[in-house]
Design an enzyme around this catalytic site. Sequence first.
Site, PDB file in Angstrom:
ATOM      1  N   SER A 128       0.830  -1.204   0.000  1.00  0.00           N
ATOM      2  CA  SER A 128       0.000   0.000   0.000  1.00  0.00           C
ATOM      3  C   SER A 128       0.861   1.249   0.000  1.00  0.00           C
ATOM      4  O   SER A 128       1.964   1.254   0.520  1.00  0.00           O
ATOM      5  CB  SER A 128      -0.909   0.022   1.228  1.00  0.00           C
ATOM      6  OG  SER A 128      -1.628   1.240   1.231  1.00  0.00           O
ATOM      7  N   LYS A 182      -4.613  -6.612   3.165  1.00  0.00           N
ATOM      8  CA  LYS A 182      -4.517  -5.456   2.265  1.00  0.00           C
ATOM      9  C   LYS A 182      -5.912  -5.073   1.758  1.00  0.00           C
ATOM     10  O   LYS A 182      -6.257  -3.897   1.648  1.00  0.00           O
ATOM     11  CB  LYS A 182      -3.590  -5.768   1.085  1.00  0.00           C
ATOM     12  CG  LYS A 182      -3.615  -4.737  -0.048  1.00  0.00           C
ATOM     13  CD  LYS A 182      -2.990  -3.428   0.378  1.00  0.00           C
ATOM     14  CE  LYS A 182      -3.113  -2.243  -0.540  1.00  0.00           C
ATOM     15  NZ  LYS A 182      -3.411  -2.323  -1.908  1.00  0.00           N
ATOM     16  N   HIS A 185      -7.700  -3.301   4.502  1.00  0.00           N
ATOM     17  CA  HIS A 185      -7.080  -1.964   4.579  1.00  0.00           C
ATOM     18  C   HIS A 185      -7.751  -1.028   3.565  1.00  0.00           C
ATOM     19  O   HIS A 185      -8.136   0.093   3.899  1.00  0.00           O
ATOM     20  CB  HIS A 185      -5.575  -2.069   4.297  1.00  0.00           C
ATOM     21  CG  HIS A 185      -4.928  -0.768   3.924  1.00  0.00           C
ATOM     22  ND1 HIS A 185      -5.068  -0.191   2.677  1.00  0.00           N
ATOM     23  CD2 HIS A 185      -4.162   0.093   4.641  1.00  0.00           C
ATOM     24  CE1 HIS A 185      -4.415   0.954   2.642  1.00  0.00           C
ATOM     25  NE2 HIS A 185      -3.859   1.150   3.821  1.00  0.00           N
ATOM     26  N   ASN A 186      -7.909  -1.499   2.337  1.00  0.00           N
ATOM     27  CA  ASN A 186      -8.526  -0.661   1.313  1.00  0.00           C
ATOM     28  C   ASN A 186      -9.994  -0.366   1.638  1.00  0.00           C
ATOM     29  O   ASN A 186     -10.469   0.741   1.399  1.00  0.00           O
ATOM     30  CB  ASN A 186      -8.436  -1.328  -0.059  1.00  0.00           C
ATOM     31  CG  ASN A 186      -7.056  -1.218  -0.661  1.00  0.00           C
ATOM     32  OD1 ASN A 186      -6.067  -1.083   0.065  1.00  0.00           O
ATOM     33  ND2 ASN A 186      -6.962  -1.270  -1.970  1.00  0.00           N
ATOM     34  N   GLU A 189     -10.082   2.267   4.103  1.00  0.00           N
ATOM     35  CA  GLU A 189      -9.735   3.513   3.395  1.00  0.00           C
ATOM     36  C   GLU A 189     -10.995   4.128   2.743  1.00  0.00           C
ATOM     37  O   GLU A 189     -11.199   5.340   2.813  1.00  0.00           O
ATOM     38  CB  GLU A 189      -8.682   3.156   2.343  1.00  0.00           C
ATOM     39  CG  GLU A 189      -8.179   4.272   1.478  1.00  0.00           C
ATOM     40  CD  GLU A 189      -7.210   3.711   0.408  1.00  0.00           C
ATOM     41  OE1 GLU A 189      -6.269   2.971   0.752  1.00  0.00           O
ATOM     42  OE2 GLU A 189      -7.425   4.009  -0.784  1.00  0.00           O
TER      43      GLU A 189
HETATM   44  P1  NDP Z   1      -0.428  -2.243 -14.530  1.00  0.00           P
HETATM   45  O1  NDP Z   1      -1.446  -2.822 -13.632  1.00  0.00           O
HETATM   46  O2  NDP Z   1      -0.821  -1.165 -15.475  1.00  0.00           O
HETATM   47  O3  NDP Z   1       0.235  -3.435 -15.383  1.00  0.00           O
HETATM   48  C1  NDP Z   1       1.191  -3.197 -16.385  1.00  0.00           C
HETATM   49  C2  NDP Z   1       2.267  -4.232 -16.317  1.00  0.00           C
HETATM   50  O4  NDP Z   1       1.707  -5.545 -16.472  1.00  0.00           O
HETATM   51  C3  NDP Z   1       3.251  -4.065 -17.455  1.00  0.00           C
HETATM   52  O5  NDP Z   1       4.538  -4.349 -16.960  1.00  0.00           O
HETATM   53  C4  NDP Z   1       2.789  -5.104 -18.444  1.00  0.00           C
HETATM   54  O6  NDP Z   1       3.779  -5.525 -19.323  1.00  0.00           O
HETATM   55  C5  NDP Z   1       2.388  -6.203 -17.508  1.00  0.00           C
HETATM   56  N1  NDP Z   1       1.528  -7.190 -18.138  1.00  0.00           N
HETATM   57  C6  NDP Z   1       0.239  -7.045 -18.507  1.00  0.00           C
HETATM   58  N2  NDP Z   1      -0.237  -8.180 -19.020  1.00  0.00           N
HETATM   59  C7  NDP Z   1       0.768  -9.076 -18.988  1.00  0.00           C
HETATM   60  C8  NDP Z   1       0.908 -10.432 -19.385  1.00  0.00           C
HETATM   61  N3  NDP Z   1      -0.131 -11.113 -19.909  1.00  0.00           N
HETATM   62  N4  NDP Z   1       2.105 -11.024 -19.223  1.00  0.00           N
HETATM   63  C9  NDP Z   1       3.147 -10.354 -18.703  1.00  0.00           C
HETATM   64  N5  NDP Z   1       3.086  -9.082 -18.295  1.00  0.00           N
HETATM   65  C10 NDP Z   1       1.911  -8.449 -18.445  1.00  0.00           C
HETATM   66  O7  NDP Z   1       0.856  -1.753 -13.695  1.00  0.00           O
HETATM   67  P2  NDP Z   1       0.933  -0.964 -12.319  1.00  0.00           P
HETATM   68  O8  NDP Z   1       2.369  -0.721 -12.097  1.00  0.00           O
HETATM   69  O9  NDP Z   1      -0.003   0.172 -12.292  1.00  0.00           O
HETATM   70  O10 NDP Z   1       0.402  -2.015 -11.263  1.00  0.00           O
HETATM   71  C11 NDP Z   1       1.012  -3.275 -11.048  1.00  0.00           C
HETATM   72  C12 NDP Z   1       0.256  -4.011  -9.969  1.00  0.00           C
HETATM   73  O11 NDP Z   1       0.262  -3.223  -8.806  1.00  0.00           O
HETATM   74  C13 NDP Z   1      -1.224  -4.279 -10.266  1.00  0.00           C
HETATM   75  O12 NDP Z   1      -1.588  -5.518  -9.727  1.00  0.00           O
HETATM   76  C14 NDP Z   1      -1.956  -3.191  -9.541  1.00  0.00           C
HETATM   77  O13 NDP Z   1      -3.241  -3.581  -9.119  1.00  0.00           O
HETATM   78  C15 NDP Z   1      -1.060  -2.967  -8.390  1.00  0.00           C
HETATM   79  N6  NDP Z   1      -1.124  -1.576  -7.959  1.00  0.00           N
HETATM   80  C16 NDP Z   1      -0.995  -1.305  -6.681  1.00  0.00           C
HETATM   81  C17 NDP Z   1      -1.033  -0.038  -6.239  1.00  0.00           C
HETATM   82  C18 NDP Z   1      -0.845   0.173  -4.850  1.00  0.00           C
HETATM   83  O14 NDP Z   1      -0.983   1.277  -4.361  1.00  0.00           O
HETATM   84  N7  NDP Z   1      -0.508  -0.871  -4.152  1.00  0.00           N
HETATM   85  C19 NDP Z   1      -1.226   1.125  -7.084  1.00  0.00           C
HETATM   86  C20 NDP Z   1      -1.286   0.765  -8.414  1.00  0.00           C
HETATM   87  C21 NDP Z   1      -1.250  -0.552  -8.805  1.00  0.00           C
HETATM   88  P3  NDP Z   1       3.923  -4.837 -20.789  1.00  0.00           P
HETATM   89  O15 NDP Z   1       4.730  -3.608 -20.559  1.00  0.00           O
HETATM   90  O16 NDP Z   1       4.639  -5.846 -21.587  1.00  0.00           O
HETATM   91  O17 NDP Z   1       2.547  -4.554 -21.285  1.00  0.00           O
END
Ligand code: NDP
Length: 478
Positions: A128, A182, A185-186, A189
């Site tokens: 988070s 987690k 937590h959300n 929030e």
């Molecule tokens: P995204 O959720 O936008 O995901 C993009 C990434 O996923 C890219 O690296 C992409 O690779 C990869 N990807 C998508 N499909 C595939 C696939 N089939 N095989 C391999 N790679 C794949 O990225 P974020 O950085 O925003 O978030 C990552 C994770 O973190 C998510 O689970 C999200 O829910 C979580 N998150 C958590 C937050 C927090 O506050 N904890 C905030 C934001 C996100 P490519 O470049 O090749 O397309």
Amino acid sequence: NVADIGVTGMAVMGSNLARNLARNGFKVAIHNRSVAKTETVYENYKDEGEFFPSESTEDFVNSLQKPRVAIIMVKAGGPTDAVIDELSQYMDEGDIIVDCGNALFTDTRRREHALREKGLHFVGAGVSGGEEGALNGPSIMPGGTVESYDRLGPMFEKISAHVDGVPCCTHVGADGAGHFVKMVHNGIEYADMQVISEAYDLMKRALGMDADAIGDVFAEWNKGDLESFLIEITAIVLKHKDSRTGQAFVDVILDQAAQKGTGAWTVQTALDLGVPVTGIAEATFARSISGDAAEREAARATLKGETLDEEIADKAQFIDDLQKALYASKLVAYSQGFEEIAKGAETYDWDIKLGDMAKIWRGGCIIRAKFLNRITEAYDREPSLKLLLADPYFTEEITKCVPAWRRVVAYAAANGFPAPVFASSLAYYDAVRAERLPAALVQAQRDYFGAHTYKRVDDEGTYHVEWSGDLTETRQDG
Ligand code: NDP
């Protein structure tokens, strides 16, 4: 085999987490499905620490020291499964795959069980704090085996936020426990944001205050019991002026709240577990109501309201009342959230230390607040505390708020201002402390139409009345 740890998924969260690890002295392998992203991250940040970029999954895995630790930070759902399948092909017994994405805890349980069969550890870790947290110190909630935490924990504890020297990371419990915590937590929030919004709305519409003046009130509240990141940013946001129009920024934003689903997961799971998370549920529904423009349009056209339009004579008193209503409702939401964690732990056999959960939320995450110390203290006093509100400190705190809380809820109802979390939290408070509830009548109705039976206050056993016959009562259990 040189890297201490690897991160696959070089979008914003993954790259920030990798940079955080590298800045803390770890050798970090990096990988992304599309190679260009890995190259960009490497080029932009190679001076921050030691990165080991790989183009293929196989090279990525091979660049890791054994037992290997590979973090997945990709889109939740199918993509996470695809990456797990690929990684596990090249991994050896005892290696650790960590999913730091926002996975549903039941998916994490399924994945953990499947990988355990292959001799691999799977850790679902809640992270988070958004992008900023991932880079500078998030709150981390890892599940999985104790063995995997022995390898992974020290690295995570180093890169997490710290409060009073204590890392905002601890082993939560087995398999999906980290993602479960987690999720809650959300949910909390959501409730926290909604109670702040209800206080804002009443200041704006009932008192006619402008955003700037309301911002001042929140800044003041941030010096007291409510001190928290969310109150702090609320004050900042309310005082911000729109760059295009010069108006208060909040007044140019469309009033339709979006959601990515973790609030809904928290509520759905609570329904399955039978835990009344009324605050989180109302906060989630409030976003749904706001987001349904067509429904609101139809309602606005016909529903007149018939409000009392009462003038508030003592503005300062009303603002003070609002602070207490907010605080009391927040205490209810946290108490309910912790009850959900306790019920989840019991159901899924997780040894979760509730006080430690409050401790690791003190920094890095969105609900960070000093007041979480009070929750830790409550569970230190009584580890098997049934209800957070029943702890002596919280009982005293909420008792102080009750008269003000009732005044606010009554005023809001009489004058047509929706305050769903204030109101439902007060209803919960009154229900949970009631000597006797109308559930007795519900039981009678259920027995009438469905022969569902009932228990008596004055005798053992389960009974049923022959409602369609001679109205005799018969004992149903043996
Ligand atoms: P995204 O959720 O936008 O995901 C993009 C990434 O996923 C890219 O690296 C992409 O690779 C990869 N990807 C998508 N499909 C595939 C696939 N089939 N095989 C391999 N790679 C794949 O990225 P974020 O950085 O925003 O978030 C990552 C994770 O973190 C998510 O689970 C999200 O829910 C979580 N998150 C958590 C937050 C927090 O506050 N904890 C905030 C934001 C996100 P490519 O470049 O090749 O397309």
